[in-house]
Design an enzyme around this catalytic site. Structure first.
Site, mmCIF file in Angstrom:
data_model
loop_
_atom_site.group_PDB
_atom_site.id
_atom_site.type_symbol
_atom_site.label_atom_id
_atom_site.label_comp_id
_atom_site.label_asym_id
_atom_site.label_seq_id
_atom_site.Cartn_x
_atom_site.Cartn_y
_atom_site.Cartn_z
ATOM 1 N N HIS A 20 0.842 -1.190 0.000
ATOM 2 C CA HIS A 20 0.000 0.000 0.000
ATOM 3 C C HIS A 20 0.878 1.240 0.000
ATOM 4 O O HIS A 20 2.090 1.170 0.156
ATOM 5 C CB HIS A 20 -0.976 0.009 1.186
ATOM 6 C CG HIS A 20 -0.377 0.352 2.513
ATOM 7 N ND1 HIS A 20 -1.094 0.896 3.541
ATOM 8 C CD2 HIS A 20 0.875 0.230 2.997
ATOM 9 C CE1 HIS A 20 -0.328 1.085 4.589
ATOM 10 N NE2 HIS A 20 0.880 0.684 4.287
ATOM 11 N N CYS A 34 5.681 6.730 4.286
ATOM 12 C CA CYS A 34 4.551 5.861 3.935
ATOM 13 C C CYS A 34 3.798 6.333 2.691
ATOM 14 O O CYS A 34 2.893 5.665 2.224
ATOM 15 C CB CYS A 34 3.588 5.729 5.108
ATOM 16 S SG CYS A 34 4.323 4.823 6.490
ATOM 17 N N HIS A 81 5.006 0.484 -0.371
ATOM 18 C CA HIS A 81 5.729 -0.432 0.508
ATOM 19 C C HIS A 81 4.773 -1.543 0.930
ATOM 20 O O HIS A 81 3.574 -1.482 0.657
ATOM 21 C CB HIS A 81 6.308 0.306 1.735
ATOM 22 C CG HIS A 81 5.259 0.909 2.611
ATOM 23 N ND1 HIS A 81 4.586 2.068 2.289
ATOM 24 C CD2 HIS A 81 4.757 0.500 3.804
ATOM 25 C CE1 HIS A 81 3.725 2.360 3.256
ATOM 26 N NE2 HIS A 81 3.807 1.420 4.186
ATOM 27 N N HIS A 115 3.568 -4.781 3.909
ATOM 28 C CA HIS A 115 3.510 -5.226 5.297
ATOM 29 C C HIS A 115 3.116 -6.692 5.347
ATOM 30 O O HIS A 115 2.431 -7.191 4.458
ATOM 31 C CB HIS A 115 2.456 -4.443 6.093
ATOM 32 C CG HIS A 115 2.763 -3.007 6.300
ATOM 33 N ND1 HIS A 115 3.701 -2.560 7.209
ATOM 34 C CD2 HIS A 115 2.257 -1.899 5.715
ATOM 35 C CE1 HIS A 115 3.744 -1.237 7.177
ATOM 36 N NE2 HIS A 115 2.878 -0.809 6.268
ATOM 37 N N HIS A 175 -1.784 -10.452 -0.897
ATOM 38 C CA HIS A 175 -0.922 -10.238 -2.058
ATOM 39 C C HIS A 175 -1.533 -9.298 -3.096
ATOM 40 O O HIS A 175 -1.383 -9.507 -4.300
ATOM 41 C CB HIS A 175 -0.497 -11.568 -2.688
ATOM 42 C CG HIS A 175 0.570 -12.248 -1.890
ATOM 43 N ND1 HIS A 175 0.288 -12.994 -0.777
ATOM 44 C CD2 HIS A 175 1.916 -12.260 -2.032
ATOM 45 C CE1 HIS A 175 1.408 -13.461 -0.274
ATOM 46 N NE2 HIS A 175 2.427 -13.019 -1.007
ATOM 47 N N GLU A 179 0.027 -3.589 11.471
ATOM 48 C CA GLU A 179 0.932 -3.367 10.337
ATOM 49 C C GLU A 179 2.305 -3.944 10.644
ATOM 50 O O GLU A 179 3.000 -4.419 9.746
ATOM 51 C CB GLU A 179 1.062 -1.880 10.040
ATOM 52 C CG GLU A 179 -0.102 -1.327 9.303
ATOM 53 C CD GLU A 179 0.163 0.071 8.768
ATOM 54 O OE1 GLU A 179 -0.638 0.516 7.960
ATOM 55 O OE2 GLU A 179 1.155 0.709 9.153
#
Length: 117
Positions: free
Chosen positions: A13, A24, A28, A30, A68, A107
């Site tokens: 995201h 952010c 990137h 998580h 994914h 996260e």
């Protein structure tokens, strides 16, 4: 009585509404952890508040939407903060799990958001 079942998924995201300099804002990923908490009376026959297999069956299609994927591409998650993901999951799952009282989205192991009904 309350029960909690945890699930994990991998997703990418970016946060479009933070300043350009915020790390952010860049794409990137998580390793997310989701905890669904349900509360109610224990059924005297089964011994369950809700059968964990039933929780898993209800959450499976929601999990498949997230795992994914780029979360920003999912309708309703255009700004996929942990807070918004928790609320989105609650809205998706609660019609089929009326005993749902909370959704916690991690996260990282050290930061999470929790939505409580």
């Amino acid at each position: 009585m309350s029960i909690t079942q945890a699930f994990t998924f991998e997703a990418a995201h970016h946060l479009p509404h933070v300043p350009e300099t915020h790390r952010c804002r860049r794409l990137h990923g998580h390793s997310y952890r989701v905890e669904l908490t349900l509360a109610g009376e224990v059924d005297p026959h089964t011994g369950f508040v809700v059968d964990f297999f039933d929780v898993e069956a209800v959450f499976a299609p929601v999990l498949a939407q997230l795992d994914h994927y780029l979360l920003n591409d999912i309708s309703g998650l255009e700004n996929p903060t942990a807070e918004n993901i928790a609320l989105w999951i609650f809205r998706k799952v609660s019609p089929d799990l009326p005993q749902l009282t909370a959704v916690k989205v991690f996260e990282t192991p050290m930061c999470w958001a929790e939505y409580r009904a």
